[in-house]
Enzyme design. Structure first.
Site, PDB file in Angstrom:
ATOM      1  CG  ASP A   1      -0.270  -0.092   2.672  1.00  0.00           C
ATOM      2  OD1 ASP A   1       1.125   0.021   2.529  1.00  0.00           O
ATOM      3  OD2 ASP A   1      -0.873   0.076   3.710  1.00  0.00           O
ATOM      4  N   GLY A   2       2.037   1.220  -0.122  1.00  0.00           N
ATOM      5  CA  GLY A   2       3.073   2.326  -0.226  1.00  0.00           C
ATOM      6  C   GLY A   2       3.693   2.656   1.060  1.00  0.00           C
TER       7      GLY A   2
ATOM      8  CG  HIS B   1      14.970  29.173   1.353  1.00  0.00           C
ATOM      9  ND1 HIS B   1      15.269  29.554   0.270  1.00  0.00           N
ATOM     10  CD2 HIS B   1      14.136  30.105   1.803  1.00  0.00           C
ATOM     11  CE1 HIS B   1      14.641  30.290  -0.447  1.00  0.00           C
ATOM     12  NE2 HIS B   1      13.621  30.960   0.496  1.00  0.00           N
TER      13      HIS B   1
ATOM     14  CE  LYS C   1      12.965  36.813  -5.231  1.00  0.00           C
ATOM     15  NZ  LYS C   1      13.227  35.493  -5.659  1.00  0.00           N
TER      16      LYS C   1
ATOM     17  CB  THR D   1       9.543  27.023 -10.861  1.00  0.00           C
ATOM     18  OG1 THR D   1       9.863  28.490 -10.366  1.00  0.00           O
ATOM     19  CG2 THR D   1       8.699  26.586  -9.933  1.00  0.00           C
TER      20      THR D   1
END
Length: 316
Positions: free
Chosen positions: A43-44, A136, A198, A229
């Site tokens: 089932d993962g 980050h 930005k 992205t």
């Protein structure tokens, strides 16, 4: 060899997030990966079984929480719990990439602080120490009440930038928040600093306001902690080129490369893209990509921790 604090030998255990990096770290240390099965039920659900005795040992779990982030995260938590219940002497979570780090504060109402949730679960599951690379937001270290060794990919990427022999460089940060990182690169390269100002419109869309600093006729090195992205960094490259920049090199720690990132990078006016192998390479990769390994850096860090030596000295 027993550590200074009486822990047993170094033991390396790898999840399935980045087996190539785990093998490279293992080779650098001359230390085989422990026998462990990390599989899935039908089932993962994650199924883990250690096939050797690790009682009292100094165990390092090699697992970046990279895409698929939730799978890697749950694997890491269950590995930590397994080691704790198997009476490991000390358990260190080695996370070359720390997922969910972008949500490090409440920047608006009714949102989670996801980076804190990750920190809580790591400690609850059994981590005694965390090693990570270019978070980050560095202040995430404050979410932990256990030691956190925050490594920098800068020495690895700088060696490659210096080898390229870039003349008259300007180090550029694609947003104001990266100024400290960019300044560190500029100091080592004896270069000027520029900032691309930005404004974020949404989680995936930004707009460039203007460039602070002179880039006309100069070779630019854009530095950042990650490319997701690719929108911000490719917009920055296009803006620099429009303002008269010559060669443009991108140097980032984490090549997340989600959505249209590869297509955007291939279309951007850049001459080289330098990344580390903190995350498995995405296929297909950008045409101008060069991967610099952090395996030697992480291996040195593991040795330093095990022998109770300074980790910060690796960056001096």
């Amino acid at each position: 060899m027993t550590s200074a604090y009486g822990y047993g030998d170094i033991t390396l255990i790898a999840g399935t997030a980045h087996p190539a990096l785990a093998k490279a770290i293992s080779a650098e240390l001359g230390q085989p990966l422990a026998e462990a099965r990390v599989a899935r039920f039908s089932d993962g659900e994650v199924d883990i079984k250690l096939d050797e005795d690790i009682r009292g040992r100094d165990v390092f779990v090699l697992q970046p929480t990279c895409p698929p982030v939730n799978e890697a995260w749950i694997e890491l938590l269950l590995l930590l719990d397994t080691l704790r219940r198997a009476s490991a002497g000390r358990i260190t979570a080695v996370m070359p990439y720390y997922g969910y780090a972008r949500k490090d504060r409440k920047d608006e109402g009714r949102v989670p602080i996801s980076a804190k949730v990750v920190a809580n679960t790591l400690v609850t599951s059994g981590a005694d120490r965390v090693v990570t690379l270019d978070m980050h937001a560095a202040q995430i270290q404050g979410f932990f009440d256990i030691p956190v060794d925050h490594l920098y990919a800068r020495p690895v990427l700088l060696d490659e930038v210096i080898a390229m022999g870039i003349e008259d460089p300007v180090v550029v940060t694609p947003d104001v928040g990266g100024t400290k990182m960019a300044r560190a690169y500029a100091k080592r390269l004896n270069a000027d600093l520029a900032i691309v100002d930005k404004r974020r419109i949404s989680g995936t869309e930004t707009t460039i306001e203007h460039v602070i600093g002179d880039v006309r006729g100069r070779n630019c090195v854009i530095v950042d902690d990650l490319i997701s992205t690719g929108g911000s960094i490719t917009q920055a490259a296009s803006t620099l080129k429009a303002q008269g920049a010559k060669a443009i090199v991108i140097a980032v720690s984490h090549a997340v490369f989600c959505g249209p990132a590869v297509e955007r990078l291939d279309a951007a006016p850049v001459d080289a893209i330098l990344v580390t192998d903190s995350i498995p390479p995405k296929q297909p990769s950008p045409k101008k990509l060069k991967v610099c390994s952090v395996a030697p850096l992480i291996a040195q860090t593991i040795q330093s921790i095990h022998h109770s030596k300074s980790v910060s000295s690796l960056f001096e």
